[in-house]
Design a protein around this motif. Structure first.
Motif, PDB file in Angstrom:
ATOM      1  N   GLU A  20       0.834  -1.196   0.000  1.00 16.02           N
ATOM      2  CA  GLU A  20       0.000   0.000   0.000  1.00 16.02           C
ATOM      3  C   GLU A  20       0.871   1.249   0.000  1.00 16.02           C
ATOM      4  N   TRP A  21       0.516   2.199  -0.834  1.00 18.66           N
ATOM      5  CA  TRP A  21       1.262   3.457  -0.888  1.00 18.66           C
ATOM      6  C   TRP A  21       0.795   4.381   0.213  1.00 18.66           C
ATOM      7  N   ARG A  22       1.710   5.234   0.634  1.00 18.98           N
ATOM      8  CA  ARG A  22       1.328   6.263   1.604  1.00 18.98           C
ATOM      9  C   ARG A  22       0.392   7.270   0.927  1.00 18.98           C
ATOM     10  N   PRO A  23      -0.501   7.889   1.700  1.00 21.18           N
ATOM     11  CA  PRO A  23      -1.453   8.842   1.106  1.00 21.18           C
ATOM     12  C   PRO A  23      -0.778   9.943   0.299  1.00 21.18           C
ATOM     13  N   VAL A  24       0.328  10.494   0.815  1.00 19.74           N
ATOM     14  CA  VAL A  24       1.000  11.574   0.089  1.00 19.74           C
ATOM     15  C   VAL A  24       1.568  11.073  -1.229  1.00 19.74           C
ATOM     16  N   THR A  25       2.019   9.819  -1.244  1.00 22.71           N
ATOM     17  CA  THR A  25       2.548   9.238  -2.487  1.00 22.71           C
ATOM     18  C   THR A  25       1.445   9.113  -3.526  1.00 22.71           C
ATOM     19  N   ARG A  26       0.267   8.676  -3.080  1.00 25.01           N
ATOM     20  CA  ARG A  26      -0.848   8.546  -4.014  1.00 25.01           C
ATOM     21  C   ARG A  26      -1.264   9.901  -4.584  1.00 25.01           C
ATOM     22  N   VAL A  27      -1.292  10.913  -3.750  1.00 24.31           N
ATOM     23  CA  VAL A  27      -1.680  12.252  -4.216  1.00 24.31           C
ATOM     24  C   VAL A  27      -0.655  12.800  -5.198  1.00 24.31           C
ATOM     25  N   LEU A  28       0.620  12.667  -4.871  1.00 21.95           N
ATOM     26  CA  LEU A  28       1.672  13.167  -5.764  1.00 21.95           C
ATOM     27  C   LEU A  28       1.658  12.427  -7.101  1.00 21.95           C
ATOM     28  N   PHE A  29       1.395  11.124  -7.041  1.00 24.45           N
ATOM     29  CA  PHE A  29       1.331  10.362  -8.288  1.00 24.45           C
ATOM     30  C   PHE A  29       0.201  10.858  -9.176  1.00 24.45           C
ATOM     31  N   ARG A  30      -0.953  11.105  -8.573  1.00 23.51           N
ATOM     32  CA  ARG A  30      -2.097  11.569  -9.366  1.00 23.51           C
ATOM     33  C   ARG A  30      -1.806  12.912 -10.028  1.00 23.51           C
ATOM     34  N   PHE A  31      -1.201  13.813  -9.267  1.00 22.81           N
ATOM     35  CA  PHE A  31      -0.848  15.109  -9.846  1.00 22.81           C
ATOM     36  C   PHE A  31       0.164  14.939 -10.976  1.00 22.81           C
ATOM     37  N   ALA A  32       1.195  14.123 -10.746  1.00 22.48           N
ATOM     38  CA  ALA A  32       2.225  13.894 -11.768  1.00 22.48           C
ATOM     39  C   ALA A  32       1.643  13.230 -13.009  1.00 22.48           C
ATOM     40  N   PHE A  33       0.693  12.305 -12.790  1.00 26.75           N
ATOM     41  CA  PHE A  33       0.095  11.621 -13.934  1.00 26.75           C
ATOM     42  C   PHE A  33      -0.657  12.595 -14.827  1.00 26.75           C
ATOM     43  N   VAL A  34      -1.421  13.495 -14.201  1.00 25.37           N
ATOM     44  CA  VAL A  34      -2.195  14.449 -15.001  1.00 25.37           C
ATOM     45  C   VAL A  34      -1.279  15.439 -15.703  1.00 25.37           C
ATOM     46  N   TYR A  35      -0.339  16.028 -14.953  1.00 24.64           N
ATOM     47  CA  TYR A  35       0.486  17.081 -15.565  1.00 24.64           C
ATOM     48  C   TYR A  35       1.571  16.508 -16.472  1.00 24.64           C
ATOM     49  N   PHE A  36       2.423  15.644 -15.912  1.00 27.90           N
ATOM     50  CA  PHE A  36       3.533  15.128 -16.716  1.00 27.90           C
ATOM     51  C   PHE A  36       3.086  14.052 -17.697  1.00 27.90           C
ATOM     52  N   GLY A  37       2.105  13.250 -17.296  1.00 26.74           N
ATOM     53  CA  GLY A  37       1.674  12.170 -18.174  1.00 26.74           C
ATOM     54  C   GLY A  37       0.771  12.628 -19.304  1.00 26.74           C
ATOM     55  N   ILE A  38      -0.295  13.374 -18.957  1.00 30.53           N
ATOM     56  CA  ILE A  38      -1.271  13.782 -19.968  1.00 30.53           C
ATOM     57  C   ILE A  38      -0.871  15.089 -20.650  1.00 30.53           C
ATOM     58  N   ALA A  39      -0.577  16.118 -19.840  1.00 31.37           N
ATOM     59  CA  ALA A  39      -0.325  17.445 -20.408  1.00 31.37           C
ATOM     60  C   ALA A  39       0.984  17.523 -21.175  1.00 31.37           C
ATOM     61  N   VAL A  40       2.043  16.906 -20.641  1.00 32.69           N
ATOM     62  CA  VAL A  40       3.368  17.046 -21.258  1.00 32.69           C
ATOM     63  C   VAL A  40       3.705  15.846 -22.133  1.00 32.69           C
ATOM     64  N   ALA A  41       3.948  14.683 -21.505  1.00 33.53           N
ATOM     65  CA  ALA A  41       4.403  13.515 -22.262  1.00 33.53           C
ATOM     66  C   ALA A  41       3.361  13.040 -23.262  1.00 33.53           C
ATOM     67  N   GLY A  42       2.103  12.995 -22.832  1.00 34.59           N
ATOM     68  CA  GLY A  42       1.060  12.533 -23.747  1.00 34.59           C
ATOM     69  C   GLY A  42       0.934  13.406 -24.972  1.00 34.59           C
ATOM     70  N   GLN A  43       0.998  14.720 -24.759  1.00 36.40           N
ATOM     71  CA  GLN A  43       0.898  15.646 -25.883  1.00 36.40           C
ATOM     72  C   GLN A  43       2.082  15.493 -26.831  1.00 36.40           C
ATOM     73  N   TRP A  44       3.285  15.470 -26.284  1.00 35.36           N
ATOM     74  CA  TRP A  44       4.471  15.347 -27.130  1.00 35.36           C
ATOM     75  C   TRP A  44       4.420  14.068 -27.968  1.00 35.36           C
ATOM     76  N   LEU A  45       4.143  12.957 -27.288  1.00 37.52           N
ATOM     77  CA  LEU A  45       4.197  11.670 -27.977  1.00 37.52           C
ATOM     78  C   LEU A  45       3.110  11.568 -29.041  1.00 37.52           C
ATOM     79  N   PHE A  46       1.916  12.013 -28.715  1.00 43.02           N
ATOM     80  CA  PHE A  46       0.819  11.929 -29.679  1.00 43.02           C
ATOM     81  C   PHE A  46       1.113  12.811 -30.895  1.00 43.02           C
ATOM     82  N   LEU A  47       1.590  14.030 -30.668  1.00 41.73           N
ATOM     83  CA  LEU A  47       1.848  14.934 -31.786  1.00 41.73           C
ATOM     84  C   LEU A  47       2.988  14.420 -32.655  1.00 41.73           C
ATOM     85  N   LYS A  48       4.007  13.813 -32.036  1.00 46.74           N
ATOM     86  CA  LYS A  48       5.101  13.237 -32.824  1.00 46.74           C
ATOM     87  C   LYS A  48       4.604  12.073 -33.671  1.00 46.74           C
ATOM     88  N   LEU A  49       3.780  11.232 -33.076  1.00 42.00           N
ATOM     89  CA  LEU A  49       3.224  10.108 -33.829  1.00 42.00           C
ATOM     90  C   LEU A  49       2.306  10.618 -34.922  1.00 42.00           C
TER      91      LEU A  49
END
Length: 456
Positions: A20-49
């Motif tokens: 089980e992850w600590r609560p703060v770890t889960r919150v930080l992961f969710r924020f990172a997933f939305v910003y770095f995963g969807i907004a940054v990495a997802g956009q770059w990768l999709f546009l390159k493809l």
């Protein structure tokens, strides 16, 4: 002696119950997933493809603007940040436009809100172990493709290509970015070495077993790129910052293991959870990853090769290639003396029609650069027709609006006569080819043995 094994995926790891992850770890992961995963990495990768599949550039740009939250960003700029003027979403070659910075800020706000809602709705979930594997995969591929792109255009030098005009441009007239480009282009092996570091990091990231090593190298490369962009005012600061942050996000979970490894202690392999519960789907996923990696390597390499051949160091040279000193210059039949002037008052490019020129520079086949008597440089679209013995200078890239037309004679290899009109005025000039070996930057070369420093 320390031993360290990299990531391993065991077939039975899907049945293991992750801690089980600590609560703060889960919150930080969710924020990172939305910003770095969807907004940054997802956009770059999709546009390159998207772009690599031959989709029109205008469509890719529209998708990119939508993914950048154009409408919400316009609202944030006006009502939250209270900017004086509307955002411009036109493509300029800069990633540091006001629109890009506001877009990043808007995505941070969206990520914060999404994290709060996600945490409230999914508060009982003990971890995001499987989603974390998808997240890492997305970041690895996005970071790898970005590094591949920037690396390939250095390995096949086209990002910083050698330009003749830099040899006669006053040092103080260069912008910080222009100086960085010029000094990098002055040493092709150095530029290639920079590119090889980026390409190596990208290839390591694409292979699961070497992903951690790739992320570490990407971290070093990203730090250097960001430092150069900050200190030489290169307008790719936001992009470089995101590259560095993606590398940090990938490295952070491995910090403890890396510390143990550096301390000389044994480090066991990380057991990665498979992406799917069924082995068949995981095999399909691995095949898709390999195919996608090969596709990106192939398309980015071919694009870099085309750039190298079109406007990089392998580009064609002008038939009159060289730096030509103007020895005689007449305007409407009147000889103009070679008097040095001041460049304190900027003048439009069209003003050269009434001035004496100091040099004419023929570098590539599609442009002509002239140097004024104040040493400032002006570049025009231009062509040389060796069959008709003409030089044409245009005001637009399409060449529809002619600014100058000349016939040329070359009585000797190092002599040139241009006779015609410039800005509607009759102009005749004699030119002499400048020996490029007189420049130490070109002639000096490399020496293993040096009895004294050469700092001319």
């Amino acid at each position: 002696m320390a031993t360290m094994v990299t990531d391993v995926v065991r077939p039975d790891s899907a049945t293991e119950v992750p801690a089980e992850w600590r609560p703060v770890t889960r919150v930080l992961f969710r924020f990172a997933f939305v910003y770095f995963g969807i907004a940054v990495a997802g956009q770059w990768l999709f546009l390159k493809l998207f772009g690599s599949l031959g989709v029109p550039h205008e469509w890719v740009q529209e998708v990119g603007n939508a993914w950048s939250l154009r409408l919400p960003s316009d609202w944030v700029a006006e009502h939250v940040l209270r900017l004086d003027k509307p955002l411009s979403w036109a493509e300029t070659g800069s990633s540091d436009t006001a629109a890009n910075w506001v877009s990043a800020f808007t995505w941070l706000l969206v990520a914060a809100v999404a994290t709060a809602v996600w945490s409230a709705v999914d508060r009982r979930r003990p971890n995001h172990a499987v989603l974390n594997e998808w997240f890492r995969l997305l970041l690895r591929f996005s970071l790898a493709t970005s590094l591949l792109l920037y690396g390939m255009v250095k390995v096949l030098p086209s990002q910083m290509s050698f330009e003749l005009q830099r040899l006669v441009e006053p040092f103080g007239d260069m912008s910080p970015m222009g100086l960085l480009w010029a000094q990098t282009a002055a040493s092709e092996p150095y530029e290639i070495a920079l590119g090889l570091a980026e390409v190596t990091a990208a290839l390591l990231l694409l292979v699961p077993l070497t992903a951690t090593a790739g992320a570490l190298l990407a971290l070093v490369v990203g730090l250097q790129v960001l430092l150069l962009n900050l200190t030489y005012d290169v307008p790719v600061k936001l992009y470089a910052l995101h590259l560095l942050l993606l590398a940090i996000v990938l490295v952070m979970p491995e910090v403890r293991r890396l510390a143990l490894f550096l301390a000389g202690r044994r480090v066991d392999a990380v057991v990665r959870r498979p992406l799917f519960a069924k082995a068949r789907w995981n095999r399909v996923a691995r095949v898709i990853q390999v195919m996608l990696a090969l596709w990106f390597v192939f398309t980015i390499f071919t694009d870099a090769l085309e750039a190298w051949q079109r406007y990089g160091n392998a580009r064609p040279k002008s038939p009159l290639y060289g730096i030509w000193n103007v020895t005689e210059y007449s305007l409407a039949g009147q000889d103009l003396p070679a008097l040095v002037t001041s460049n304190e008052q900027p003048r439009p490019a069209s003003a050269i029609a009434t001035e004496r020129l100091r040099r004419v520079i023929f570098d590539n086949p599609v442009s002509v650069t002239v140097q004024r008597m104040d040493d400032s440089l002006v570049t025009f679209p231009g062509t040389v027709d060796t069959d008709q013995h003409t030089v044409t200078i245009a005001q637009d890239m399409a060449g529809k609006f002619k600014f100058g037309t000349f016939s040329f004679q070359r009585p000797e290899p190092n002599r040139l006569i241009l006779d015609g009109q410039l800005g509607g005025r009759p102009v005749r000039m004699r030119l002499e080819l400048l020996d490029l070996d007189r420049f130490p930057l070109v002639e000096r070369g490399f020496h293993w043995v040096q009895e004294a420093p050469y700092r001319r």
